[in-house]
Write a protein that holds these residues in place. Structure first.
Motif, PDB file in Angstrom:
ATOM      1  N   SER A  23     -11.026  85.512   4.738  1.00  0.00           N
ATOM      2  CA  SER A  23      -9.836  85.744   5.557  1.00  0.00           C
ATOM      3  C   SER A  23      -8.640  86.131   4.688  1.00  0.00           C
ATOM      4  O   SER A  23      -7.815  86.964   5.085  1.00  0.00           O
ATOM      5  CB  SER A  23      -9.513  84.510   6.396  1.00  0.00           C
ATOM      6  OG  SER A  23      -9.254  83.388   5.574  1.00  0.00           O
ATOM      7  N   SER A  24      -8.548  85.552   3.492  1.00  0.00           N
ATOM      8  CA  SER A  24      -7.457  85.904   2.586  1.00  0.00           C
ATOM      9  C   SER A  24      -7.556  87.364   2.152  1.00  0.00           C
ATOM     10  O   SER A  24      -6.554  88.092   2.133  1.00  0.00           O
ATOM     11  CB  SER A  24      -7.477  84.990   1.360  1.00  0.00           C
ATOM     12  OG  SER A  24      -6.525  85.412   0.397  1.00  0.00           O
ATOM     13  N   LEU A  25      -8.763  87.813   1.813  1.00  0.00           N
ATOM     14  CA  LEU A  25      -8.945  89.209   1.418  1.00  0.00           C
ATOM     15  C   LEU A  25      -8.628  90.154   2.571  1.00  0.00           C
ATOM     16  O   LEU A  25      -8.012  91.207   2.370  1.00  0.00           O
ATOM     17  CB  LEU A  25     -10.377  89.421   0.921  1.00  0.00           C
ATOM     18  CG  LEU A  25     -10.679  88.777  -0.437  1.00  0.00           C
ATOM     19  CD1 LEU A  25     -12.189  88.697  -0.670  1.00  0.00           C
ATOM     20  CD2 LEU A  25     -10.012  89.561  -1.566  1.00  0.00           C
ATOM     21  N   ALA A  26      -9.030  89.787   3.779  1.00  0.00           N
ATOM     22  CA  ALA A  26      -8.724  90.614   4.940  1.00  0.00           C
ATOM     23  C   ALA A  26      -7.217  90.685   5.174  1.00  0.00           C
ATOM     24  O   ALA A  26      -6.669  91.758   5.479  1.00  0.00           O
ATOM     25  CB  ALA A  26      -9.427  90.057   6.171  1.00  0.00           C
ATOM     26  N   ARG A  27      -6.546  89.549   5.035  1.00  0.00           N
ATOM     27  CA  ARG A  27      -5.093  89.522   5.238  1.00  0.00           C
ATOM     28  C   ARG A  27      -4.390  90.388   4.188  1.00  0.00           C
ATOM     29  O   ARG A  27      -3.490  91.165   4.518  1.00  0.00           O
ATOM     30  CB  ARG A  27      -4.570  88.087   5.165  1.00  0.00           C
ATOM     31  CG  ARG A  27      -3.055  87.977   5.310  1.00  0.00           C
ATOM     32  CD  ARG A  27      -2.608  86.531   5.429  1.00  0.00           C
ATOM     33  NE  ARG A  27      -3.017  85.728   4.283  1.00  0.00           N
ATOM     34  CZ  ARG A  27      -2.705  84.447   4.135  1.00  0.00           C
ATOM     35  NH1 ARG A  27      -2.012  83.820   5.062  1.00  0.00           N
ATOM     36  NH2 ARG A  27      -3.109  83.792   3.069  1.00  0.00           N
ATOM     37  N   MET A  28      -4.815  90.259   2.927  1.00  0.00           N
ATOM     38  CA  MET A  28      -4.170  91.066   1.886  1.00  0.00           C
ATOM     39  C   MET A  28      -4.450  92.547   2.080  1.00  0.00           C
ATOM     40  O   MET A  28      -3.588  93.401   1.823  1.00  0.00           O
ATOM     41  CB  MET A  28      -4.625  90.592   0.511  1.00  0.00           C
ATOM     42  CG  MET A  28      -4.093  89.223   0.143  1.00  0.00           C
ATOM     43  SD  MET A  28      -4.414  88.774  -1.572  1.00  0.00           S
ATOM     44  CE  MET A  28      -6.217  88.697  -1.595  1.00  0.00           C
ATOM     45  N   SER A  29      -5.652  92.891   2.535  1.00  0.00           N
ATOM     46  CA  SER A  29      -5.965  94.292   2.832  1.00  0.00           C
ATOM     47  C   SER A  29      -5.058  94.807   3.940  1.00  0.00           C
ATOM     48  O   SER A  29      -4.525  95.923   3.874  1.00  0.00           O
ATOM     49  CB  SER A  29      -7.433  94.432   3.251  1.00  0.00           C
ATOM     50  OG  SER A  29      -8.295  94.132   2.185  1.00  0.00           O
TER      51      SER A  29
END
Length: 301
Positions: A23-29
């Protein structure tokens, strides 16, 4: 529910499906940060792959029988639909046997209340669809190691089967490290701390190499720089996985991060902290002069 969730899909933002890392990677993307592309196998996939929906595995976990739990997971085969979805998503990341990182992403991890960082496995420079499938299963198994079960008995729920898996295009790092957007020891919000090594950050994460240590002002100005000799770098092995590559005396003794890179890291960290509203622990890497964000979580103590 989608069988796999690319970082760009809205569902990938749901920590209940994709865990802390996913979820963190998706948010940063979504925020436009320089995140290498990837996808997530959702947290429910493990239970769905088991014939009893995970009942036996949950019972073994609650008894903290790590050996039996991991043995059960080793028997799991990905369902044909999930296998095809994984292979298709992997192929979409790039041509051929593209090297990827396969990372565990527990649903309860990387919160401010309880960080599961380091409790499950990460596999670097995995090449080929069959190897990716095998490492997914290994990530699931790592959620039931003795160490992980003991930690979860203190911090979370032993009956929790919520382990997502992140598959992300590998950065062939020239430099890598960690950025803390506050001083994690002194709790100073007017300082940032950067650690840096040559090659992949695994050299520093594993504790085998002492990274360079930089203390920055919020504007990126270097307050202190402690340069440490690095005897070797962890680099990609052509056949998959990683190897230790010896460094010359001059290479190992040189300062790893210059002022320009440190200022760029400070800007990136300040931007992310302001957007998410809390100090961040950010893993970063540089390849051919380009800065990438590999992971971020709230700073925990």
């Amino acid at each position: 529910m989608s069988l796999v969730l690319p970082f760009g899909e809205p569902g990938c933002l749901d920590v209940a499906q994709t865990g802390g890392k996913g979820s963190s990677l998706a948010r940063m993307s979504a925020l436009g940060l320089p995140v290498p592309p990837g996808f997530v196998i959702p947290a429910g996939a493990l239970a769905e792959a088991l014939p009893d929906g995970g009942a036996e595995l949950r019972a073994l976990a609650e008894r903290q029988d790590a050996a039996a739990a991991q043995a059960l997971i080793r028997t799991v085969e990905l369902a044909p639909a999930l296998r095809d979805a994984v292979l298709s998503a992997y192929a979409a990341l790039g041509p051929g046997d593209l090297p990827v990182a396969v990372r565990s992403s527990a649903v309860a991890e990387d919160s401010e209340a309880a960080s599961f960082a380091g409790q499950q496995e990460t596999f670097l420079h995995v090449r080929g669809g069959e190897a990716v499938r095998a490492r997914i299963r290994d990530c699931w198994a790592s959620f039931f190691s003795e160490r992980a079960l003991f930690y979860r008995s203190k911090k979370g729920s032993l009956g929790d089967l919520g382990m997502a898996v992140v598959v992300q295009r590998m950065v062939q790092a020239d430099l890598a490290g960690v950025l803390f957007t506050c001083d994690p020891v002194k709790k100073r919000r007017d300082r940032m701390v950067v650690e840096a090594v040559i090659g992949l950050g695994e050299a520093a994460v594993s504790g085998a190499v002492t990274p360079d240590h930089y203390v920055l002002k919020r504007d990126g100005t270097v307050r202190r720089a402690h340069v440490h000799h690095q005897p070797y770098a962890v680099v990609a092995d052509a056949g998959g996985g990683v190897v230790e590559q010896p460094l010359s005396e001059d290479e190992g003794a040189a300062r790893k991060a210059d002022d320009e890179l440190l200022a760029k890291l400070a800007r990136l960290g300040d931007d992310l902290e302001q957007r998410v509203g809390a100090p961040q622990d950010i893993e970063w890497a540089v390849q051919d002069g380009e800065l990438y964000v590999l992971q971020a979580r709230p700073v925990t103590t």
